[in-house]
Design a protein around this motif. Sequence first.
Motif, PDB file in Angstrom:
ATOM      1  N   ILE A 372       1.255  21.708   2.802  1.00  0.00           N
ATOM      2  CA  ILE A 372      -0.140  21.277   2.944  1.00  0.00           C
ATOM      3  C   ILE A 372      -0.300  20.623   4.315  1.00  0.00           C
ATOM      4  O   ILE A 372       0.205  19.528   4.556  1.00  0.00           O
ATOM      5  CB  ILE A 372      -0.552  20.305   1.832  1.00  0.00           C
ATOM      6  CG1 ILE A 372      -0.397  20.953   0.457  1.00  0.00           C
ATOM      7  CG2 ILE A 372      -2.004  19.843   2.031  1.00  0.00           C
ATOM      8  CD1 ILE A 372      -0.710  20.039  -0.713  1.00  0.00           C
ATOM      9  N   GLU A 385      -5.466  22.948   3.246  1.00  0.00           N
ATOM     10  CA  GLU A 385      -5.057  24.110   4.047  1.00  0.00           C
ATOM     11  C   GLU A 385      -3.539  24.183   4.072  1.00  0.00           C
ATOM     12  O   GLU A 385      -2.864  23.183   4.353  1.00  0.00           O
ATOM     13  CB  GLU A 385      -5.610  24.028   5.462  1.00  0.00           C
ATOM     14  CG  GLU A 385      -5.184  25.213   6.320  1.00  0.00           C
ATOM     15  CD  GLU A 385      -5.955  25.377   7.612  1.00  0.00           C
ATOM     16  OE1 GLU A 385      -5.555  26.219   8.442  1.00  0.00           O
ATOM     17  OE2 GLU A 385      -6.965  24.667   7.790  1.00  0.00           O
ATOM     18  N   LEU A 386      -3.006  25.371   3.821  1.00  0.00           N
ATOM     19  CA  LEU A 386      -1.567  25.575   3.723  1.00  0.00           C
ATOM     20  C   LEU A 386      -1.053  26.322   4.952  1.00  0.00           C
ATOM     21  O   LEU A 386      -1.641  27.324   5.371  1.00  0.00           O
ATOM     22  CB  LEU A 386      -1.211  26.357   2.460  1.00  0.00           C
ATOM     23  CG  LEU A 386      -1.120  25.570   1.143  1.00  0.00           C
ATOM     24  CD1 LEU A 386      -2.441  24.920   0.773  1.00  0.00           C
ATOM     25  CD2 LEU A 386      -0.640  26.472   0.007  1.00  0.00           C
ATOM     26  N   ASP A 395      -0.367  30.132   5.865  1.00  0.00           N
ATOM     27  CA  ASP A 395       0.513  30.576   4.777  1.00  0.00           C
ATOM     28  C   ASP A 395      -0.330  31.080   3.608  1.00  0.00           C
ATOM     29  O   ASP A 395      -0.431  30.429   2.560  1.00  0.00           O
ATOM     30  CB  ASP A 395       1.416  29.430   4.334  1.00  0.00           C
ATOM     31  CG  ASP A 395       2.537  29.889   3.403  1.00  0.00           C
ATOM     32  OD1 ASP A 395       2.496  31.062   2.976  1.00  0.00           O
ATOM     33  OD2 ASP A 395       3.429  29.081   3.102  1.00  0.00           O
ATOM     34  N   PRO A 396      -0.936  32.276   3.775  1.00  0.00           N
ATOM     35  CA  PRO A 396      -1.756  32.802   2.673  1.00  0.00           C
ATOM     36  C   PRO A 396      -0.938  33.160   1.437  1.00  0.00           C
ATOM     37  O   PRO A 396      -1.466  33.130   0.331  1.00  0.00           O
ATOM     38  CB  PRO A 396      -2.415  34.037   3.297  1.00  0.00           C
ATOM     39  CG  PRO A 396      -1.520  34.442   4.421  1.00  0.00           C
ATOM     40  CD  PRO A 396      -0.940  33.163   4.952  1.00  0.00           C
ATOM     41  N   SER A 398       1.647  31.487   0.072  1.00  0.00           N
ATOM     42  CA  SER A 398       1.779  30.300  -0.772  1.00  0.00           C
ATOM     43  C   SER A 398       0.443  29.911  -1.380  1.00  0.00           C
ATOM     44  O   SER A 398       0.377  29.452  -2.527  1.00  0.00           O
ATOM     45  CB  SER A 398       2.342  29.133   0.045  1.00  0.00           C
ATOM     46  OG  SER A 398       3.683  29.388   0.411  1.00  0.00           O
ATOM     47  N   THR A 399      -0.624  30.089  -0.620  1.00  0.00           N
ATOM     48  CA  THR A 399      -1.953  29.799  -1.137  1.00  0.00           C
ATOM     49  C   THR A 399      -2.252  30.650  -2.359  1.00  0.00           C
ATOM     50  O   THR A 399      -2.720  30.151  -3.392  1.00  0.00           O
ATOM     51  CB  THR A 399      -3.007  30.045  -0.047  1.00  0.00           C
ATOM     52  OG1 THR A 399      -2.640  29.340   1.135  1.00  0.00           O
ATOM     53  CG2 THR A 399      -4.390  29.598  -0.506  1.00  0.00           C
ATOM     54  N   THR A 415      -9.893  30.469  -3.331  1.00  0.00           N
ATOM     55  CA  THR A 415      -9.336  30.386  -1.990  1.00  0.00           C
ATOM     56  C   THR A 415     -10.426  30.723  -0.977  1.00  0.00           C
ATOM     57  O   THR A 415     -11.470  31.270  -1.321  1.00  0.00           O
ATOM     58  CB  THR A 415      -8.156  31.354  -1.814  1.00  0.00           C
ATOM     59  OG1 THR A 415      -8.605  32.698  -2.022  1.00  0.00           O
ATOM     60  CG2 THR A 415      -7.040  31.032  -2.804  1.00  0.00           C
ATOM     61  N   ASN A 421      -5.823  30.943   3.772  1.00  0.00           N
ATOM     62  CA  ASN A 421      -4.790  29.946   3.467  1.00  0.00           C
ATOM     63  C   ASN A 421      -5.359  28.596   3.043  1.00  0.00           C
ATOM     64  O   ASN A 421      -4.707  27.568   3.211  1.00  0.00           O
ATOM     65  CB  ASN A 421      -3.897  29.750   4.693  1.00  0.00           C
ATOM     66  CG  ASN A 421      -4.642  29.112   5.865  1.00  0.00           C
ATOM     67  OD1 ASN A 421      -5.802  29.415   6.101  1.00  0.00           O
ATOM     68  ND2 ASN A 421      -3.975  28.224   6.590  1.00  0.00           N
ATOM     69  N   VAL A 422      -6.566  28.610   2.496  1.00  0.00           N
ATOM     70  CA  VAL A 422      -7.212  27.366   2.061  1.00  0.00           C
ATOM     71  C   VAL A 422      -7.530  27.455   0.571  1.00  0.00           C
ATOM     72  O   VAL A 422      -8.106  28.446   0.108  1.00  0.00           O
ATOM     73  CB  VAL A 422      -8.499  27.105   2.867  1.00  0.00           C
ATOM     74  CG1 VAL A 422      -9.213  25.858   2.357  1.00  0.00           C
ATOM     75  CG2 VAL A 422      -8.181  26.966   4.359  1.00  0.00           C
ATOM     76  N   LEU A 423      -7.149  26.428  -0.156  1.00  0.00           N
ATOM     77  CA  LEU A 423      -7.571  26.257  -1.545  1.00  0.00           C
ATOM     78  C   LEU A 423      -8.778  25.332  -1.541  1.00  0.00           C
ATOM     79  O   LEU A 423      -8.696  24.200  -1.035  1.00  0.00           O
ATOM     80  CB  LEU A 423      -6.454  25.636  -2.376  1.00  0.00           C
ATOM     81  CG  LEU A 423      -5.254  26.521  -2.715  1.00  0.00           C
ATOM     82  CD1 LEU A 423      -4.084  25.650  -3.145  1.00  0.00           C
ATOM     83  CD2 LEU A 423      -5.614  27.511  -3.807  1.00  0.00           C
TER      84      LEU A 423
END
Length: 450
Positions: A372, A385-386, A395-396, A398-399, A415, A421-423
């Motif tokens: 994170i 954001e990861l 890092d899409p 892991s997202t 997402t 790469n954002v939750l």
Amino acid sequence: MLQVPHGGPELPQRRNLVTEIPGPASRALFERRLGVVARGVSTTLPVFITAAGGGVLLDADGNSLIDFGAGIAVVSVGNAAPDVVSRVSAQVAQFTHTCFMVTPYEGYVEVCEQLARLTPGEYEKRSALFNSGAEAVENAVKIARHYTGRQAVVAFDHAYHGRTNLTMALTAKNMPYKQGFGPFAGEIYRVPMAYPLRWPDGPDACRAEALSVVKSLIHTQVGESNVAAVIIEPIQGEGGFIVPPDGFLRGLADFCADHGIVFIADEIQSGFCRTGDWFASSHEGVVPDLVTTAKGIAGGLPLAAVTGRAEIMDAVHPGGLGGTYGGNPVACAAALGAIETMESLDLSARARRIGDIMLPRLRKLAETYPVIADVRGRGAMVAVELTRPGTLEPDPASTAAVAGACHRAGLVVLTCGTFGNVLRFLPPLVIGEELLEEGLDILEDAFASL
């Protein structure tokens, strides 16, 4: 704990999984979907909903899921808020349509009165109603061009403004929104967004430099006297819930005022109590010339609006704005019910309370999991954001893995982000605090599973 009403009092406000997610009934329905629904219409989580309210969604298999999506910030007042249901039911019994441009009705006028009262600014206002956020944005650009006699429109990196031809041109992300759909509308210019995490020299430099960079690019590449409008989301939505540094929006609005440029705030995702104010622009006391709204305005029914200074809105000739369904009477009734609910329950305060619960827990997660890179947002519009730990490399994967783990555990999350790469978290503002905390527990477990 704040107790809030929801559409179905018989719908227990708890998570309850009786099958895997998605279950057999939802899988069967999805097979039917594949046979008749166009492939281009995507699905985040293929569970078919049969009832919803408060902070839960009930699916065709009897699973009760926690909702951290709110239909992408649409059902802030709940999926079946009593005031919305009662007003809609009464309106449907009276009439469903006449077309406001043919024979008008009071509901349309009432919604415009409420928009004049609630949107930022004490000046005299006018509104026009439409069906979707993209329509609102497209019409705001039309109005600005007509008023100024200019053509150029400036938008930002990471922006999302819709899926029509013009709004695709304004939208920054190619896949999936623009790929293969060109050519797009002309006289659209893009400048960097004040994105603290990804500003080349870091957040402090972003605060110091971003506005000057934007103004310089407009001056050198477009020319201020050619610009009809600058359009910006006060907090960017699909682009990743990007919150610009304090002072950026106000400086941008002042720049527009100095050069006769119409300043358009796209409040489609951030409006109607979502960020803890009625509108996100109000955080810094920014008063846009035009505001576009949709999503949370009508408790789930399709309605959108452009609201702004009377002299700008009234510059367009009679007949230049409108549409067959714009300001449909049933949708107007829903909007009046939604606004009534927002005021009676003080959902702006509720959004602030949600943020007070979520942000500290998300920051604690960031201290535990170096994947994170950023925790940001305001009110009940928050995100993480990861990236690859120690870098800014998105890092899409892991997202997607975290989102998938949440979905399997019965928590609906979404997402977003230019890099996927954002939750993002958009719970209904009427969600109970126990459900909210349980959803965050599930999110913590999902990160642990990485």
